[in-house]
Design a protein around this motif. Sequence first.
Motif, PDB file in Angstrom:
ATOM      1  N   ALA A   1       0.826  -1.204   0.000  1.00 34.61           N
ATOM      2  CA  ALA A   1       0.000   0.000   0.000  1.00 34.61           C
ATOM      3  C   ALA A   1       0.863   1.258   0.000  1.00 34.61           C
ATOM      4  CB  ALA A   1      -0.932  -0.005   1.209  1.00 34.61           C
ATOM      5  N   LEU A   2       1.968   1.207   0.699  1.00 30.34           N
ATOM      6  CA  LEU A   2       2.835   2.382   0.804  1.00 30.34           C
ATOM      7  C   LEU A   2       3.375   2.813  -0.554  1.00 30.34           C
ATOM      8  CD1 LEU A   2       4.844   1.554   4.053  1.00 30.34           C
ATOM      9  CD2 LEU A   2       3.204   3.407   3.737  1.00 30.34           C
ATOM     10  N   LEU A   3       3.624   1.846  -1.420  1.00 31.52           N
ATOM     11  CA  LEU A   3       4.092   2.180  -2.763  1.00 31.52           C
ATOM     12  C   LEU A   3       2.940   2.468  -3.705  1.00 31.52           C
ATOM     13  CD1 LEU A   3       6.843  -0.532  -3.225  1.00 31.52           C
ATOM     14  CD2 LEU A   3       7.222   1.930  -3.205  1.00 31.52           C
ATOM     15  N   ARG A   4       1.881   1.651  -3.577  1.00 34.05           N
ATOM     16  CA  ARG A   4       0.805   1.701  -4.560  1.00 34.05           C
ATOM     17  C   ARG A   4       0.084   3.044  -4.565  1.00 34.05           C
ATOM     18  NH1 ARG A   4      -2.184  -1.852  -2.328  1.00 34.05           N
ATOM     19  NH2 ARG A   4      -3.671  -0.421  -1.422  1.00 34.05           N
ATOM     20  N   VAL A   5      -0.255   3.528  -3.396  1.00 34.30           N
ATOM     21  CA  VAL A   5      -1.108   4.711  -3.322  1.00 34.30           C
ATOM     22  C   VAL A   5      -0.440   5.954  -3.924  1.00 34.30           C
ATOM     23  CG1 VAL A   5      -2.302   6.278  -1.757  1.00 34.30           C
ATOM     24  CG2 VAL A   5      -2.520   3.806  -1.469  1.00 34.30           C
ATOM     25  N   PRO A   6       0.802   6.280  -3.511  1.00 35.78           N
ATOM     26  CA  PRO A   6       1.420   7.436  -4.165  1.00 35.78           C
ATOM     27  C   PRO A   6       1.696   7.214  -5.645  1.00 35.78           C
ATOM     28  CG  PRO A   6       2.928   6.416  -2.586  1.00 35.78           C
ATOM     29  CD  PRO A   6       1.610   5.776  -2.395  1.00 35.78           C
ATOM     30  N   ALA A   7       2.054   5.995  -6.030  1.00 34.09           N
ATOM     31  CA  ALA A   7       2.318   5.726  -7.449  1.00 34.09           C
ATOM     32  C   ALA A   7       1.062   6.000  -8.271  1.00 34.09           C
ATOM     33  CB  ALA A   7       2.771   4.276  -7.643  1.00 34.09           C
ATOM     34  N   ARG A   8      -0.088   5.582  -7.754  1.00 40.79           N
ATOM     35  CA  ARG A   8      -1.331   5.791  -8.494  1.00 40.79           C
ATOM     36  C   ARG A   8      -1.699   7.265  -8.537  1.00 40.79           C
ATOM     37  NH1 ARG A   8      -6.661   3.467  -6.240  1.00 40.79           N
ATOM     38  NH2 ARG A   8      -6.613   5.623  -5.484  1.00 40.79           N
ATOM     39  N   ALA A   9      -1.446   7.950  -7.435  1.00 43.69           N
ATOM     40  CA  ALA A   9      -1.747   9.385  -7.401  1.00 43.69           C
ATOM     41  C   ALA A   9      -0.949  10.120  -8.477  1.00 43.69           C
ATOM     42  CB  ALA A   9      -1.435   9.946  -6.012  1.00 43.69           C
ATOM     43  N   ILE A  10       0.308   9.769  -8.622  1.00 45.11           N
ATOM     44  CA  ILE A  10       1.148  10.399  -9.638  1.00 45.11           C
ATOM     45  C   ILE A  10       0.625  10.097 -11.036  1.00 45.11           C
ATOM     46  CG2 ILE A  10       3.433  10.311 -10.711  1.00 45.11           C
ATOM     47  CD1 ILE A  10       4.627  10.040  -7.929  1.00 45.11           C
TER      48      ILE A  10
ATOM     49  N   ARG B   1      -2.370   9.349 -12.063  1.00 44.10           N
ATOM     50  CA  ARG B   1      -3.607  10.059 -12.389  1.00 44.10           C
ATOM     51  C   ARG B   1      -3.366  11.540 -12.615  1.00 44.10           C
ATOM     52  NH1 ARG B   1      -8.496   6.926 -11.243  1.00 44.10           N
ATOM     53  NH2 ARG B   1      -7.750   4.873 -10.643  1.00 44.10           N
TER      54      ARG B   1
END
Lengths: 139, 139
Positions: free
Chosen positions: B5-14, B16
Amino acid sequence: MLIGALLRVPARAIHRRLIRELNAAGFEELRLPHMAVLEFPGPDGARPGVLAERAGISKQAMNQLLRSLEEHGYIARSAAPNSGRARIIRFTSRGHAAYSKIQEVLREIEREWSAELGPKRFAQLKELLRVVWESPLTR
Amino acid sequence: MLIGALLRVPARAIHRRLIRELNAAGFEELRLPHMAVLEFPGPDGARPGVLAERAGISKQAMNQLLRSLEEHGYIARSAAPNSGRARIIRFTSRGHAAYSKIQEVLREIEREWSAELGPKRFAQLKELLRVVWESPLTR
DNA sequence: TAGCATAGTAAATTAACTTTACTATGAGAG
DNA sequence: CTCTCATAGTAAAGTTAATTTACTATGCTA
């Protein structure tokens, strides 16, 4: 190397490995889109609309994922208490098992990263990512 | 909180945000799937099969993305020199412009993160991610 | 030069998401 | 109380994106 690739590549590697290991562990119906439901913090006790918002997809798309997971015996959609329209998602035992498997694989991945970076640097990495997570940056 | 989750969430934010800003900057045809082609290190000079492998999708799926990007004037598929079957992807000027815009947005994001974490901790974060990147962990 | 592997492409099919549309519930105004 | 309107959830239709299947052309090598 810019931050986009640095985050994207390992995140995707983890994602794919999760699917691979879930399938190998007997959860064969789970595909990549299902992860939008199962990933942290999981759907148990939550409402469909909240899950949709979390995942960043429409309520309708989430509903299709939920129906698919329900058909395969991972979750149940039950009426929420004290409310006529609200629904609550509950894991079945199969759903719980799949979620546990995810945690297990993630912990294994953490062990590997920790071995590669050394425990101290790995803790540092997680701490920095946690700060980013809690900042407004990811919203 | 586990590393997934720590990687996924910011990666997805970027991810989008990149789409959003590209669309706003006049590159309106670009959708999320196109990012598989445009993201680092970009398709310029590469061959279709290599791009497919990088992105983790089939050659056929990549071919559809390339055709779409070609139709919208972002790239050209030209014959590679010294080889009858190989092809080489080349940016058009519009493709170059889009790629530059991506870099620009990413650098803006880096500035924001750096302001939030402080330059020292941000450099640390990038350095740790670079170590992960270069290790066998992400393969 | 025959056989085989590889690069690339295309059509058909399947999967996944969005758009549109609807029902049922609940909250507030009058 | 009841009318209106907003919200939660769902479903069908349509669109987009992926995989599966199938093919051509090239190049390697036995």
